[in-house]
Design a protein around this motif. Sequence first.
Motif, PDB file in Angstrom:
ATOM      1  N   ALA A 100       0.943  -1.076  -0.084  1.00 21.91           N
ATOM      2  CA  ALA A 100      -0.170   0.017   0.171  1.00 21.91           C
ATOM      3  C   ALA A 100       1.217   1.474  -0.602  1.00 21.91           C
ATOM      4  O   ALA A 100       0.393   2.327  -0.011  1.00 21.91           O
ATOM      5  CB  ALA A 100      -0.912   0.157   0.973  1.00 21.91           C
ATOM      6  N   CYS A 101       1.916   0.883  -0.342  1.00 21.81           N
ATOM      7  CA  CYS A 101       2.786   1.908  -0.272  1.00 21.81           C
ATOM      8  C   CYS A 101       3.670   2.527  -1.765  1.00 21.81           C
ATOM      9  O   CYS A 101       4.372   3.382  -1.441  1.00 21.81           O
ATOM     10  CB  CYS A 101       4.089   2.323   1.546  1.00 21.81           C
ATOM     11  SG  CYS A 101       4.421   3.606   1.232  1.00 21.81           S
ATOM     12  N   GLY A 102       3.432   1.230  -1.917  1.00 30.68           N
ATOM     13  CA  GLY A 102       4.469   1.558  -3.773  1.00 30.68           C
ATOM     14  C   GLY A 102       6.343   0.974  -3.716  1.00 30.68           C
ATOM     15  O   GLY A 102       6.686   1.374  -4.483  1.00 30.68           O
ATOM     16  N   HIS A 103       6.061   0.035  -3.010  1.00 29.96           N
ATOM     17  CA  HIS A 103       7.440  -0.810  -2.724  1.00 29.96           C
ATOM     18  C   HIS A 103       7.786  -1.296  -3.602  1.00 29.96           C
ATOM     19  O   HIS A 103       8.437  -1.473  -4.033  1.00 29.96           O
ATOM     20  CB  HIS A 103       8.296  -0.901  -0.844  1.00 29.96           C
ATOM     21  CG  HIS A 103       7.332   0.409   0.125  1.00 29.96           C
ATOM     22  ND1 HIS A 103       7.972  -0.450   1.029  1.00 29.96           N
ATOM     23  CD2 HIS A 103       7.211   1.662  -0.108  1.00 29.96           C
ATOM     24  CE1 HIS A 103       7.882   1.019   1.392  1.00 29.96           C
ATOM     25  NE2 HIS A 103       7.482   1.801   1.125  1.00 29.96           N
ATOM     26  N   ASP A 104       6.985  -2.307  -3.998  1.00 27.68           N
ATOM     27  CA  ASP A 104       6.443  -2.987  -4.622  1.00 27.68           C
ATOM     28  C   ASP A 104       7.440  -2.023  -6.487  1.00 27.68           C
ATOM     29  O   ASP A 104       7.930  -2.824  -7.107  1.00 27.68           O
ATOM     30  CB  ASP A 104       5.414  -4.186  -5.344  1.00 27.68           C
ATOM     31  CG  ASP A 104       4.511  -3.228  -5.413  1.00 27.68           C
ATOM     32  OD1 ASP A 104       4.418  -1.679  -5.417  1.00 27.68           O
ATOM     33  OD2 ASP A 104       3.305  -3.436  -6.164  1.00 27.68           O
ATOM     34  N   ALA A 134      12.197  -3.146   5.198  1.00 28.56           N
ATOM     35  CA  ALA A 134      11.564  -3.069   6.936  1.00 28.56           C
ATOM     36  C   ALA A 134      11.619  -1.362   6.769  1.00 28.56           C
ATOM     37  O   ALA A 134      12.030  -0.995   7.856  1.00 28.56           O
ATOM     38  CB  ALA A 134      11.819  -3.464   7.931  1.00 28.56           C
ATOM     39  N   GLU A 135      10.903  -0.432   5.854  1.00 37.93           N
ATOM     40  CA  GLU A 135      11.083   0.967   5.622  1.00 37.93           C
ATOM     41  C   GLU A 135      10.210   0.947   7.013  1.00 37.93           C
ATOM     42  O   GLU A 135      10.290   2.352   7.690  1.00 37.93           O
ATOM     43  CB  GLU A 135      10.812   1.599   4.280  1.00 37.93           C
ATOM     44  CG  GLU A 135      11.183   3.021   4.674  1.00 37.93           C
ATOM     45  CD  GLU A 135      10.210   3.811   4.995  1.00 37.93           C
ATOM     46  OE1 GLU A 135       9.610   4.613   5.393  1.00 37.93           O
ATOM     47  OE2 GLU A 135       8.932   2.966   4.132  1.00 37.93           O
ATOM     48  N   GLU A 136       8.580   0.419   7.110  1.00 36.07           N
ATOM     49  CA  GLU A 136       7.833   0.312   7.416  1.00 36.07           C
ATOM     50  C   GLU A 136       7.701   0.716   8.567  1.00 36.07           C
ATOM     51  O   GLU A 136       6.770  -0.113   9.299  1.00 36.07           O
ATOM     52  CB  GLU A 136       6.516   0.352   6.770  1.00 36.07           C
ATOM     53  CG  GLU A 136       6.388   0.302   5.502  1.00 36.07           C
ATOM     54  CD  GLU A 136       6.021   1.569   5.197  1.00 36.07           C
ATOM     55  OE1 GLU A 136       4.976   2.505   6.298  1.00 36.07           O
ATOM     56  OE2 GLU A 136       5.309   2.013   3.655  1.00 36.07           O
ATOM     57  N   GLY A 137       8.691   1.291   9.391  1.00 37.62           N
ATOM     58  CA  GLY A 137       8.517   1.122  10.990  1.00 37.62           C
ATOM     59  C   GLY A 137       9.146   0.056  11.581  1.00 37.62           C
ATOM     60  O   GLY A 137       9.874   0.120  13.205  1.00 37.62           O
ATOM     61  N   HIS A 361      -1.128   7.024   0.255  1.00 35.96           N
ATOM     62  CA  HIS A 361      -0.581   5.460  -0.028  1.00 35.96           C
ATOM     63  C   HIS A 361      -1.236   4.930   1.924  1.00 35.96           C
ATOM     64  O   HIS A 361      -1.650   6.199   2.448  1.00 35.96           O
ATOM     65  CB  HIS A 361       0.769   6.458   1.629  1.00 35.96           C
ATOM     66  CG  HIS A 361       1.902   7.154   0.082  1.00 35.96           C
ATOM     67  ND1 HIS A 361       2.632   8.341   0.006  1.00 35.96           N
ATOM     68  CD2 HIS A 361       2.451   6.680  -1.077  1.00 35.96           C
ATOM     69  CE1 HIS A 361       2.962   8.698  -1.084  1.00 35.96           C
ATOM     70  NE2 HIS A 361       2.973   7.623  -1.361  1.00 35.96           N
ATOM     71  N   HIS A 362      -1.012   4.244   2.400  1.00 32.82           N
ATOM     72  CA  HIS A 362      -1.646   3.147   3.585  1.00 32.82           C
ATOM     73  C   HIS A 362      -2.807   3.896   3.205  1.00 32.82           C
ATOM     74  O   HIS A 362      -3.625   3.444   4.604  1.00 32.82           O
ATOM     75  CB  HIS A 362      -0.858   3.913   4.408  1.00 32.82           C
ATOM     76  CG  HIS A 362       0.518   3.977   4.923  1.00 32.82           C
ATOM     77  ND1 HIS A 362       1.529   3.840   6.313  1.00 32.82           N
ATOM     78  CD2 HIS A 362       1.350   3.446   3.611  1.00 32.82           C
ATOM     79  CE1 HIS A 362       2.423   4.089   5.948  1.00 32.82           C
ATOM     80  NE2 HIS A 362       2.997   3.523   4.443  1.00 32.82           N
ATOM     81  N   ASN A 363      -3.467   3.131   2.051  1.00 33.72           N
ATOM     82  CA  ASN A 363      -5.083   3.386   2.404  1.00 33.72           C
ATOM     83  C   ASN A 363      -5.294   1.644   1.444  1.00 33.72           C
ATOM     84  O   ASN A 363      -4.603   1.077   0.432  1.00 33.72           O
ATOM     85  CB  ASN A 363      -5.063   4.347   0.899  1.00 33.72           C
ATOM     86  CG  ASN A 363      -6.839   3.798   0.718  1.00 33.72           C
ATOM     87  OD1 ASN A 363      -7.630   3.141  -0.136  1.00 33.72           O
ATOM     88  ND2 ASN A 363      -7.938   4.895   0.936  1.00 33.72           N
TER      89      ASN A 363
HETATM   90 ZN   LIG Z   1       4.888   3.479   3.506  1.00 36.23          ZN
END
Ligand SMILES: [Zn+2]
Length: 391
Positions: A100-104, A134-137, A361-363
Motif C-alpha cells: 500500500a506504499c508502492g514499494h513494489d 523494513a522501511e515501514e517502521g 499511501h497506506h490506503n
Molecule cells: Zn509507507
Amino acid sequence: MSAPFPSHDDLASLVAIRHDLHAHPELGFEELRTARIVAEFLAACGLEVMSGIGGTGVVGTLRGKSGGPHIALRADMDALAMPETADRPYRSTVDGKMHACGHDGHTAMLLGAARALAKRTDLAGTVHFVFQPAEEGRGGADAMVRDGLFERCRIDRFYGLHNMPGIPVGRLAAVPGAQLASSDRWEVSFRGIGTHGGKPHLGRDPIVAAGQFLASLQTIVSRGTDPVDTAVVSACAVAAGDFDALNVIPDTIRIGGTARAYSHTTRDRLEAEIARVANGIARANGIDADHVFHRLMPPVINDRATTARATEAARAALGGENVITDFPPSTAGDDFASFSTRVPGAYVWLGNGPAEDGALHHNTRYDFNDAAIGPGVRYWTTLVEQELRAA
Ligand SMILES: [Zn+2]
Ligand SMILES: [Zn+2]
C-alpha cells in the motif's frame, strides 16, 4: 530518431515483476521471496550481489572505471500489514498484507535501472543498488547500517525516491532541505502516592500532575519552537486508575505519544523539553517523573549540492518542465534518513498520478502506477550516467 527507453519489452518485464511483487507482499524483515528475486535479477545482470545485509537487505554493485564517485540508490521492498480491498488482477494473495506504499514499484524501477546500467562500459565510478528491508517502521535502514553497509561499501552520496500520488506521472519533485519529519516516541510516567479518592490530602495525586503536563505539553511547540520551523508533539495514550474503583487515586499514570521535527536541533529540543516539563510538573506536585524518548527516525533532510545533482538528472531525464522544485515536506517519516544523516543525500518524489478513488499511501485501495515505471527508470539511469560520466 532514437529508440524509446526503457524499451517496450524492458518495460513489460518490469511491469510483470511489479505485479508479481504486488501479489506476494512481505512485511519488514520477512522479504525472503522478494530479496531472492532481487538478488537473482541483479546477478543475472552481471552485478556483484551481497545478500542478507541487515536481515533481508540486498546490495547490487556495478563497478565502472576507477576515478569516479561512489554513489548508492535506495529502493525499499516491504509491504504493510493491512488488507487490500481493491480488486485487480495482481491483487495481494496474502490475507492482511499488501503493497500500500508502492514499494513494489520502487523495487521494480531500481531493478530496471540496474539492468540498463549493467550493460554500460563507459562509466567511471561505482553504483550500489541498495534494496532495503523494513522501511515501514521496523528499522530496516538502521539494520543495514549496523550490519556494516558503509564499511562494506564506500558511499559518497545516497539517493532515495518515493512515489507520490497527486504529482502527475512523468513529473518529479526534487527539493533541498527537509522532506520528511523525524518520527520518535516518548513516554512519561508520574509516580505519586495513591490514596482514598475522598482523602486526597493523604496521598500525592499523579492524575492532577498529568493534567497539568498535558496542557503544558502544548507550549513546547507554541512557545519553545522557532515559529518559522515547526514540530509536532502529540500525546496519544494515557493509562491510569480503574473505572471499577472510582474511589481510588492511583499511584501512577502513564502517558505516551509521538514527536516530529524537521531539523536535528528541533528534534533534540523536543526531547529536552518533554523531560523538562515532566520533571518541573512532578516537582511542583511533590511527586516523581520518569521519561523516555525513543529515537526511531531522524528527519530526511536533502543536501543542497546533492539535490542539485538530482534535479539536473531529473531535468535531463524528464524535461525541465516536469521537474518540481517547490513541494511541501511531509509529516510522515522514512528511514532513508539513517543513510542520509551519514552521507549527503537527496530524496525525490516521483509522480504517481491522481489519487485513484482518493486512495493515498497506506490506503487499502492504493496502488503504484505502472505508468511511472518508465520515468522512474529514466531518472535513476540518467542520474548514474551524469554522476559516473567518465572524465
Ligand atoms: Zn509507507
Ligand atoms: Zn513508502
